[in-house]
Design an enzyme around this catalytic site. Sequence first.
Site, short mmCIF file in Angstrom:
data_model
loop_
_atom_site.label_atom_id
_atom_site.label_comp_id
_atom_site.label_asym_id
_atom_site.label_seq_id
_atom_site.Cartn_x
_atom_site.Cartn_y
_atom_site.Cartn_z
N MET A 121 0.70 -1.30 0.02
CA MET A 121 -0.17 0.02 -0.19
C MET A 121 0.73 1.34 0.09
O MET A 121 0.32 2.34 0.36
CB MET A 121 -0.80 -0.03 1.24
CG MET A 121 -2.09 -1.11 1.14
SD MET A 121 -3.31 -0.94 2.16
CE MET A 121 -2.92 -0.58 3.68
N ALA A 161 4.02 3.98 1.19
CA ALA A 161 4.61 4.52 2.09
C ALA A 161 5.76 3.32 2.56
O ALA A 161 5.87 2.67 3.67
CB ALA A 161 3.64 4.64 3.38
N HIS A 192 8.84 1.22 3.51
CA HIS A 192 9.97 1.35 4.37
C HIS A 192 10.94 -0.03 4.29
O HIS A 192 10.70 -0.69 3.20
CB HIS A 192 9.49 1.23 6.00
CG HIS A 192 8.60 0.21 6.13
ND1 HIS A 192 8.82 -1.16 6.27
CD2 HIS A 192 7.19 0.31 6.26
CE1 HIS A 192 7.69 -1.77 6.44
NE2 HIS A 192 6.53 -0.96 6.37
N GLY A 235 11.18 -2.71 5.53
CA GLY A 235 10.68 -4.30 5.45
C GLY A 235 10.05 -4.46 4.15
O GLY A 235 10.17 -5.43 3.50
N HIS A 236 9.33 -3.43 3.39
CA HIS A 236 8.89 -3.61 1.92
C HIS A 236 10.03 -3.94 1.23
O HIS A 236 10.02 -4.69 0.41
CB HIS A 236 8.10 -2.42 1.68
CG HIS A 236 6.98 -1.84 2.24
ND1 HIS A 236 6.93 -0.96 2.78
CD2 HIS A 236 5.66 -2.50 2.15
CE1 HIS A 236 5.56 -0.68 3.23
NE2 HIS A 236 5.07 -1.81 3.06
N GLY A 287 4.78 -10.50 3.87
CA GLY A 287 5.65 -10.31 4.86
C GLY A 287 5.01 -11.14 6.09
O GLY A 287 3.72 -11.07 6.34
N GLU A 288 5.59 -11.53 7.10
CA GLU A 288 5.29 -12.36 8.30
C GLU A 288 4.69 -11.55 9.27
O GLU A 288 4.01 -11.99 10.16
CB GLU A 288 6.59 -13.34 8.72
CG GLU A 288 6.65 -14.66 7.90
CD GLU A 288 7.67 -15.43 8.97
OE1 GLU A 288 7.95 -15.11 10.21
OE2 GLU A 288 8.07 -16.47 8.28
N GLN A 302 -2.72 -12.59 7.79
CA GLN A 302 -2.82 -12.30 6.14
C GLN A 302 -2.06 -12.97 5.52
O GLN A 302 -2.68 -13.65 4.33
CB GLN A 302 -2.43 -10.70 5.91
CG GLN A 302 -2.32 -9.96 4.47
CD GLN A 302 -1.87 -8.75 4.43
OE1 GLN A 302 -2.75 -7.75 4.84
NE2 GLN A 302 -0.73 -8.52 3.98
P1 AMP Z 1 1.44 -2.92 3.28
O1 AMP Z 1 2.00 -2.01 2.61
O2 AMP Z 1 1.49 -2.54 4.98
O3 AMP Z 1 0.17 -3.37 3.11
O4 AMP Z 1 2.49 -4.13 3.44
C1 AMP Z 1 3.02 -4.86 2.15
C2 AMP Z 1 3.59 -5.91 2.33
O5 AMP Z 1 5.01 -5.61 3.14
C3 AMP Z 1 2.73 -7.01 3.29
O6 AMP Z 1 3.02 -8.32 2.73
C4 AMP Z 1 3.52 -6.75 4.29
O7 AMP Z 1 3.17 -8.14 5.48
C5 AMP Z 1 4.90 -6.55 4.31
N1 AMP Z 1 5.62 -5.82 5.48
C6 AMP Z 1 5.06 -4.76 6.05
N2 AMP Z 1 5.89 -4.59 7.00
C7 AMP Z 1 6.86 -5.58 7.21
C8 AMP Z 1 7.85 -5.66 7.93
N3 AMP Z 1 8.22 -4.99 8.98
N4 AMP Z 1 8.72 -6.93 7.69
C9 AMP Z 1 8.42 -7.56 6.61
N5 AMP Z 1 7.36 -7.48 5.85
C10 AMP Z 1 6.53 -6.38 6.01
#
Ligand code: AMP
Length: 277
Positions: free
Chosen positions: A27, A29, A31, A33-34, A146-147, A152
Amino acid sequence: MTGPLVVRTREELRAATEGTIALVPTMGALHDGHVQLMKHARPLAQTLVVSIFVNPTQFAPGEDFDAYPRTFDADLERCAEAGVDIVFAPTVDVMYPDGLDATVSVDAGPLGQILEGAQRPTHFRGVLTVVAKLFGLVGPDVAVFGEKDYQQLTLIRLMARELCLGVEVVGCPTVREADGLAMSSRNRYLEADERQLAGAINAALRAGAASGREGGTAVLAAARAVLDEHGITPDYLELTDPDLAEPVPGREARLLVAARVGRPRLLDNIALNLGGN
Ligand code: AMP
């Protein structure tokens, strides 16, 4: 460093992709993790697609859809860093051609009603529906999640298998700040004092995991003690097996937590080994 190609429609996507495709849905933004998911996905296919779409149907009325951070230009730089070929950034019309109240959606089943689903009853219907659409539009061979969002990831794996979508779903470990806080797009809303407190969520999970040999009751008590000590009341703190069913003594388990710290709701989880009875 050449940046990724930005496309907005299925036609543009089809023209730009070739060979095997790996998809990392986000989505925005973005960081670290992404970025880790992208780096994990990069060698898995010839074309690496990252989607950026803030999906309205996974937010309930009154949740933070409008306030969700949108940082598209910075996101493109993070994608370039990770060697992404294509950023798919569709409009709501491309994702929901028949409107947001279209009659067909994906039911997440009973595992969509527990944990996060008990707090946010329409959330996983929105998530699975948009992921199914992204799979249909992008046509990936493999998709990386991501775990950090463990429920999800579990539900998307189930969907891909039970609906025979032909996509391999790969999970990636959670990327954390130095104090253990799981990185999240919503962390930017933590005030300085809240940011300090937020580290206690992962500390609680680690305390729980460290008590694994003493069994499930001890795990939950140890985790809750850390949360209590910091005045954090979780929305849930639950122990499951790796597939979100009842935990089994002597086997691997998952401890999952969600708690509001200031404005954002923070999620985390940890794997642990449960002592046998
Ligand atoms: P989001 O943009 O928050 O919907 O996340 C997109 C993907 O990034 C999803 O598969 C999340 O689980 C993964 N994700 C978000 N934060 C982290 C993180 N800190 N470590 C690993 N994967 C992440």
